[in-house]
Structures are given as structure tokens and as C-alpha cells.
Design a protein around this motif. Structure first.
Motif, short mmCIF file in Angstrom:
data_model
loop_
_atom_site.label_atom_id
_atom_site.label_comp_id
_atom_site.label_asym_id
_atom_site.label_seq_id
_atom_site.Cartn_x
_atom_site.Cartn_y
_atom_site.Cartn_z
N HIS A 71 0.83 -1.22 0.00
CA HIS A 71 0.00 0.00 0.00
C HIS A 71 0.86 1.27 0.00
O HIS A 71 1.51 1.58 1.00
N HIS A 73 0.92 5.40 -1.83
CA HIS A 73 0.31 6.42 -2.70
C HIS A 73 1.42 7.23 -3.38
O HIS A 73 2.02 8.12 -2.75
N HIS A 227 -9.44 1.16 0.50
CA HIS A 227 -9.24 1.37 1.94
C HIS A 227 -10.47 0.90 2.70
O HIS A 227 -11.58 1.01 2.19
N HIS A 267 -5.53 -0.92 5.87
CA HIS A 267 -5.76 -0.45 7.25
C HIS A 267 -6.48 -1.42 8.18
O HIS A 267 -5.90 -1.90 9.14
N ASP A 318 2.05 2.95 3.21
CA ASP A 318 1.03 4.00 3.05
C ASP A 318 1.64 5.39 2.94
O ASP A 318 1.09 6.35 3.48
FE FE Z 1 -3.78 4.75 1.90
#
Ligand code: FE
Ligand code: GUN
Length: 431
Positions: A71, A73, A227, A267, A318
């Protein structure tokens, strides 16, 4: 004889890997025999039939599987370390959406995305699962950068058509047509890099959008990421938006986005028992992102409950809610988080052991890519060569050397990276 072994490479060194969550396997001065892109075997003594093959001897160095980040971004890379005194929803509004909107301009993507690929390479992340932004051209550019790099990745154009600012919200029809264009163009372009369907999360995706994305996933056999249940405010908002649904997971499930193709949900801090059971039954992966969960004061995912119920778990940095690109730093944060969870649970949820988080950051997440993340036969040869002399004595067990590297080592100790049998050279930091 010579011809038969034309594609064989032999690597020698101190090998450590995790074939299963409860088993760290180590071999001092062992041999890894690799045929083209994958492992043939791991041997303490090189079998007779390979005696004539060239051996690459890495001496005292560690040979580890490459790290897997489930994960990340990419368009939040330039925001690492910013706005982390906030909680999720204000952080998205004030920092994340404005930064991501800059990727409307391909020229901005050309400035930032090479730095992202370089940072993953540098940190030994040989495979990653990436959220791009809503922008088609920048997303294609990132897919091409990964293809050129030799690293493995899933890259998703984000879909979001409601409840977000005008400067980033998509028109639903365009969101779908651009997603389809990317799927068609990139699904068969590279064996290591593939598109992935990426609805941001329920609050920013309308029902018709989720429905059609679910259909795309099925029709085109495309994997899915999103998510779930990261923050209490988010969970409450989803309840308000979908009073008809029993829980958050069932919304994705209803629209074909929950294991109908291999799926990652990032998450999982506040999932109910029933949701966790559905994840196990549907084969949905949980991406545990402890750094991000600390930074945004979200909470601690009860990883032990997920593992006990049979959910596949991997780790995620993340970035940019997580401030570090390094998976070893996420591994150690996961141990720390699990210890606090253990106290909070009156010592019922056993803390994670280092060997367990090492598994999660290699084979646990690697499974999403197929046979990836360990040195068992037929597994892709994704490997890191690590020189840990600088960290202290080498007169330790290999398990201890691994532990020490994960806690106090960093990218400076990684000498080489291999993906699917090929050494990956340093990518350019600028376009
Ligand atoms: Fe995220
Ligand atoms: N939920 C929806 N979007 C995001 C994001 O960009 N980062 C994190 N951490 N959670 C999200």
C-alpha cells in the motif's frame, strides 16, 4: 550438459527467508540455484549437476527476499512528513487532495514519479501495490516508469466521483472510460507491472461507480485495492452514507469489490468480527500500515485477530500518511504496535514476533503477486544482497543479524536488488 544449464545462475551467501509465518529458515554459506527468473533450490552443498555452473559468491553478506509493499500512494510522495498532526479526513482535505490534484499536469508527474520509483528501488522494495491519482496520463506515465525500471508493481488510477473537492472530483462516466482504457492498454504490456482497479474508498465513490468497477474487475480479471475502516470518523461517515448496509465490508462486497478478484484492503483498524470472517472467506488481503495509523492517530489494527481467523496479511508503508518508504521500518513498527495492542487487550492478543513481520513484509504480501516473497522452489528470484558489517559483529546467528538489520540497518546496506532473476539497476531520479 552445458546447454541444459545455460540459464542457471548460482548465488552463494547467508540466506534467510520465511516459507511460512511460523518458520524463518536460515542457511549459512548456502547456495541458491536460479533458473531464468525463478528459484530451483536452496542447498547447503551444491549438487553435483551444478558443479560446472558459475557461482556468484557474496561471502559474508545476507541474501534476503525482496521487500513487498502492499500500500503506497505515489502522488503523496512529496508530502511525506507534512500535516501528520491531523486525523485522516482533515489531512485528506488540507494536504492530500491539493497535492494529488497537481498530477493533472503530466509535467508534475515527470518531476515526482521518477523519485518514487527510485526511492522504492533504493529501499529494497522489489514489488509494490500503488495508488496513483485520478489522472489518466500521469498514471500511464507511472506504469511505464515501473516497466522501464524492472521492479514489479500493480498501479491503479484512482476512482472518486463524490464527496471531494471540485478540483479533484471525477465525472463518473469519464472515470470509468479512462479506467477501461488503462486496463486495455496495460493488462498485457508487461509480466511484472499491471493495472489494478482502485476505488479510493466508499465515501468518495458513488454506487453506480462501484458497481461498474466491480463489473470491470470480473470481466477483465483485474485485481482490486481500496481502503477500509482506518479511522472512526470515516467508519461513522460510511454508516451515514449507507444506512442500508450492515457494515463497511458488505458495501464493497455488494458491488463485486471484495475478493471477487484478488483484493487488498488497506488499514482494517476497526473491522468487526463478521467483516474479518468475510475477508478470510473471500481471500481479501489486509494491508497493515502501522506507521500511517500512528501518524494520523487512527488506532492499531489487531493483526493477531486477522491472522488467527485466516486472513492474508501484508504490510504497507502507506506513503504519504506513512512517512517512510522502508518496509523494514514498517516491520518493526508492526511489532511495536502489536505490543501496545497486547497490553490494551489485557494480554489476549499475542504480540507479533519479528519473524512473523518479516514474513508479512515478504511472502505474506508477495502472495498477491503469485509465487513471490520466499526462496522456495518455483518462486520468483526477488532478492536483496545486504552487507551488514557496519552494524557490528558478524558473530551472531543469521536470525540475529536479520533482526539487527531490520531495526537499525537501512538502504545504505543494500548492495544489490534482483527481481525475477534479473539485477535491477539504479533508476534515474529525473525524467
Ligand atoms: Fe492509503
Ligand atoms: N483513505 C482514503 N484515501 C486515503 C489516503 O490517501 N490515505 C489514507 N491513509 N487513507 C485514505
Amino acid at each position: 550438459m552445458i546447454n541444459e544449464h545455460k540459464h542457471i545462475q548460482v548465488y552463494k551467501g547467508n540466506i534467510v527467508h520465511s516459507p511460512s509465518i511460523d518458520r524463518l529458515e536460515t542457511m549459512e554459506n548456502g547456495y541458491l540455484v536460479v533458473n531464468k527468473d525463478s528459484v530451483t533450490g536452496m542447498y547447503q552443498k551444491l549438487p553435483e549437476k551444478y558443479q560446472n555452473c558459475a557461482v556468484r559468491d557474496f561471502g559474508h553478506r545476507l541474501i534476503l527476499p525482496g521487500f513487498v509493499d502492499l500500500h503506497f500512494h505515489a502522488p503523496q510522495f512529496a508530502n511525506r512528513g507534512l500535516g501528520l498532526d491531523k486525523e485522516l479526513l482533515p489531512w485528506l482535505e488540507e494536504y492530500t487532495f491539493p497535492e494529488e490534484s497537481k498530477f493533472k499536469n503530466l509535467s508534475y508527474a515527470k518531476e515526482i514519479y521518477p523519485q518514487v520509483v527510485h526511492a522504492l528501488w533504493k529501499n529494497g522494495t522489489t514489488r509494490s501495490v500503488i495508488f496513483a491519482s485520478v489522472h489518466k496520463d500521469s498514471t500511464k506515465y507511472l506504469l511505464d516508469l515501473f516497466i522501464d525500471s524492472g521492479l514489479g508493481a500493480f498501479v491503479g488510477k484512482v476512482n472518486m466521483d463524490r464527496n471531494c473537492p471540485d478540483f479533484i472530483v471525477e465525472d463518473s462516466t469519464q472515470s470509468l472510460s479512462e479506467t477501461l482504457e488503462i486496463i486495455e492498454e496495460y493488462s498485457n504490456k508487461s509480466p511484472l507491472v499491471r493495472p489494478i482497479i482502485t476505488p479510493r474508498f466508499v465515501p468518495t465513490c458513488s454506487v453506480p461507480l462501484m458497481e461498474k468497477l466491480g463489473a470491470f474487475a470480473m470481466d477483465h480479471k483485474v485485481f482490486i485495492q481500496s481502503h477500509i475502516s482506518e479511522n472512526q470518523g470515516e467508519v461513522d461517515w460510511v454508516k451515514e452514507l449507507h444506512p442500508e448496509s450492515v457494515d463497511y465490508a458488505s458495501i464493497y462486497d455488494q458491488y463485486g469489490l471484495f475478493g471477487h478478484q484478488p483484493t487488498i484492503m488497506a488499514h482494517c483498524v476497526f473491522n468487526t468480527e463478521k467483516e474479518i470472517q468475510l475477508m478470510a472467506k473471500s481471500g481479501v488481503y489486509a494491508a497493515h500500515c502501522p506507521n500511517a495509523n500512528y501518524n494520523l492517530a487512527s488506532g492499531i489494527m489487531p493483526v493477531r485477530s486477522f491472522l488467527d481467523k485466516g486472513v492474508s496479511v501484508g504490510l504497507g508503508t502507506d506513503v504519504g500518511a506513512g512517512h517512510q518508504v522502508s518496509i523494514p521500518k514498517v516491520m518493526t513498527a508492526a511489532v511495536q504496535a502489536s505490543k501496545i495492542k497486547w497490553l490494551e487487550s489485557n494480554k489476549t492478543l499475542e504480540p507479533l514476533k519479528l519473524a512473523e513481520v518479516f514474513y508479512l513484509g515478504t511472502k505474506g504480501g508477495g502472495k498477491f503477486f503469485g509465487k513471490v516473497g520466499s526462496f522456495e522452489p518455483d518462486y520468483a528470484f526477488d532478492a536483496l544482497i545486504i552487507d551488514d558489517r557496519e552494524l557490528g559483529t558478524l558473530d551472531l546467528s543469521l536470525t540475529e543479524r536479520l533482526e539487527r538489520y531490520l531495526y537499525i540497518g537501512d538502504d545504505r546496506h543494500i548492495e544489490k536488488r534482483y527481481v525475477a532473476g534479473k539485477e535491477v539497476s539504479e533508476p534515474k531520479k529525473t525524467s
